[in-house]
Design an enzyme around this catalytic site. Structure first.
Site, mmCIF file in Angstrom:
data_model
loop_
_atom_site.group_PDB
_atom_site.id
_atom_site.type_symbol
_atom_site.label_atom_id
_atom_site.label_comp_id
_atom_site.label_asym_id
_atom_site.label_seq_id
_atom_site.Cartn_x
_atom_site.Cartn_y
_atom_site.Cartn_z
ATOM 1 N NE ARG A 1 11.864 -28.551 16.168
ATOM 2 C CZ ARG A 1 10.901 -27.668 15.927
ATOM 3 N NH1 ARG A 1 11.163 -26.502 15.366
ATOM 4 N NH2 ARG A 1 9.656 -27.938 16.267
ATOM 5 C CD GLU B 1 5.324 -22.524 17.089
ATOM 6 O OE1 GLU B 1 4.393 -22.097 16.400
ATOM 7 O OE2 GLU B 1 6.409 -21.947 17.178
ATOM 8 C CG ASN C 1 9.406 -23.299 18.447
ATOM 9 O OD1 ASN C 1 10.447 -23.897 18.732
ATOM 10 N ND2 ASN C 1 8.546 -23.753 17.561
ATOM 11 C CD GLU D 1 9.915 -23.114 14.872
ATOM 12 O OE1 GLU D 1 9.363 -21.992 14.775
ATOM 13 O OE2 GLU D 1 9.362 -24.172 14.559
HETATM 14 C C1 FCB Z 1 6.536 -20.780 14.105
HETATM 15 C C2 FCB Z 1 6.379 -22.038 13.284
HETATM 16 C C3 FCB Z 1 7.299 -22.099 12.100
HETATM 17 C C4 FCB Z 1 7.441 -20.748 11.430
HETATM 18 C C5 FCB Z 1 7.808 -19.695 12.437
HETATM 19 C C6 FCB Z 1 8.022 -18.341 11.848
HETATM 20 O O1 FCB Z 1 5.339 -20.508 14.764
HETATM 21 O O2 FCB Z 1 6.610 -23.177 14.074
HETATM 22 O O3 FCB Z 1 6.825 -23.085 11.218
HETATM 23 O O4 FCB Z 1 6.285 -20.454 10.751
HETATM 24 O O5 FCB Z 1 6.806 -19.617 13.410
#
Ligand code: FCB
Length: 480
Positions: A87, A176, A305, A387
């Site tokens: 990704r 996000e 995420n 994530e």
């Molecule tokens: C998320 C972001 C990513 C990274 C992680 C730790 O909020 O999408 O870019 O900064 O946190």
């Protein structure tokens, strides 16, 4: 014997469903560098990171991991780890440097090389269109507070979909939007560094509108079988006590963190309680008739995420004094305003450890809890963990090895939490580690390392950490 060895032997076997996608994630501004090359225009993160005092360690993304020049090496690394998917995000300012109008062919070429390189190595490309790097000319015209930005995003989505749609099967519109809206416009710790609650709520709506318009634009350019998603950083929000006031605070923060995004995207309407909570900040007149149905464009899956749970309480004077800015996870928490408009209703309060190097509480079962909740509310929606990961203060041994057992533990426990959700019937299709490489961690600059691969920022040298070796085995065995 280390704690990990003890625990590993005690860990029961976990088999993931056939076809489960194992990947890792990165974002353009965090890794690419080459900030002014091949026609790339400036983004809000170039402006922000070059503004003294904005980045904790004074670094910028000008060079970052120099991924732009080390593309082949990084592709080989991805292949060497045996990842099924990768990704990445596309830098809007490389594709449309002025934010609107003509595309920059050199920008598209870079992502063609990236995508072709992945495909040649048998890795599925998963593209995110917006991971926070808004072209600066659009910011100069109001950025996400200007409704036009959503239309420009759709034009950009169409350009990229047309150029890469034949070879990228999985797309994410926004990464996000909560961060873009509230860290960018309420607490101001992210670009563009605005601190104005009404601007933050306006930006949130225009981001969501961009997702809806962008989804339609992508669909018009992509083959029918392509999958389109949005990635949200959903929160597990807990009340500090059972009191009615604390429970109401948790309802409010859950509204801002989760339902403000989930409800319009998946159900076509903003949550009524949250609209009411925030009427002292805005009359919501920027939400026009028909917008919620645009935002409700069907998606094929939801990207989730997840890092850490959130504990909130109703504000009292004593509590306000104790938690200062009202939000404990921000670099400038002690001085700055909170990212939650309406913190007259709720404060985020410190939680017990263990913590990562971000001071984020480590609590893997909360990920299962989150997935069960989304599944309960939206039972037919496939989910993808786009994530999950952790920063720790890695120690590099004399021979260059990084024995990052704390990260390995974090990842293993969270992967197990995903498995637990699947066993309870949640349709989770894949898991992407954040991150492949140590990189430019936004307001924290190069000072926080999330990679499973260590990057020596002086030489660019990449070294697999112990967590990367572990992850390679998990991917190969589809579990353990
Ligand atoms: C998320 C972001 C990513 C990274 C992680 C730790 O909020 O999408 O870019 O900064 O946190």
């Amino acid at each position: 014997m280390t704690s990990t060895q003890t625990r590993a032997s005690a860990t029961p076997q976990l088999a993931f469903p056939p076809g489960f996608v194992w990947g890792s994630a990165t974002a353009a501004y965090q890794i690419e560098g080459a900030a002014t090359e091949d026609g790339r225009g400036p983004s809000i993160w170039d402006t922000f990171s070059h503004t003294p005092g904005r980045i904790v360690d004074g670094t910028t993304g000008d060079h970052a991991c120099d991924h732009y020049h080390r593309l082949d090496e990084d592709l080989d690394l991805i292949a060497d780890l045996g990842l099924g998917a990768y990704r990445f995000s596309i830098a809007w300012p490389r594709i449309v440097p002025s934010g609107s109008g003509a595309a920059n062919p050199a920008g598209l070429d870079f992502y063609r090389r990236l995508v072709d390189g992945l495909l040649e190595r048998g890795v599925t490309p998963v593209a995110t269109l917006y991971h926070w790097d808004l072209p600066q000319p659009l910011q100069d015209a109001g950025g996400w507070t200007n409704r036009e930005t959503a239309h420009h995003f759709a034009e950009y989505a169409h350009i990229v979909g047309t150029a890469l749609g034949d070879r990228v099967p999985m797309w994410t519109t926004l990464n996000e939007p909560w961060c873009s809206a509230f860290l960018g416009h309420a607490s101001g710790v992210h670009a563009p560094g605005v601190t104005d609650n009404e601007a933050a709520l306006t930006a949130a709506h225009h981001l969501l509108l961009a997702h809806g318009l962008g989804t339609a634009a992508l669909r018009s350019a992509l083959p029918g079988e392509a999958s389109v998603a949005i990635t949200l950083n959903l929160a597990v929000v807990r009340a500090a006590s059972d009191s009615a006031a604390d429970r109401d605070a948790a309802r409010h923060v859950d509204g801002l963190a989760n339902r403000l995004f989930l409800d319009p995207v998946l159900s076509g309407r903003y949550p009524a309680d949250l609209l009411d909570d925030l009427r002292h900040i805005t009359d919501w007149s920027f939400v026009r008739t028909g917008d919620e149905s645009i935002i409700n464009a069907p998606i094929d899956q939801l990207g989730v995420n997840y890092y850490s749970p959130t504990l909130v309480a109703a504000p009292t004077d004593e509590l306000r004094a104790r938690v200062a800015g009202g939000w404990v996870n921000d670099p400038q928490a002690a001085e700055g305003p909170t990212p939650y408009p309406g913190t007259d209703l709720a404060l985020s309060i410190p939680q017990a450890g263990p913590y990562t190097a971000m001071n984020w509480r480590v609590e893997a079962p909360s990920l299962t809890e989150l997935l069960l909740r989304v599944h309960r509310d939206h039972p037919d929606l496939p989910l993808m963990i786009t994530e999950n990961g952790a920063a720790f203060d890695d120690v590099v041994a004399a021979d260059g090895a990084v024995d990052d057992l704390d990260r390995l533990d974090y990842l293993r426990d969270h992967v197990a939490a995903v498995h637990a959700a699947i066993e309870q019937g949640v349709d989770v299709r894949g898991y992407f580690v954040w991150s492949l490489l140590d990189n430019f961690e936004w307001a924290w600059g190069l000072s926080k390392r999330f990679g499973i691969v260590h990057v020596d920022f002086a030489t660019g040298r990449r070294t697999l950490k112990r967590s990367a070796h572990w992850y390679r085995e998990v991917v190969a065995d589809n579990g353990w």
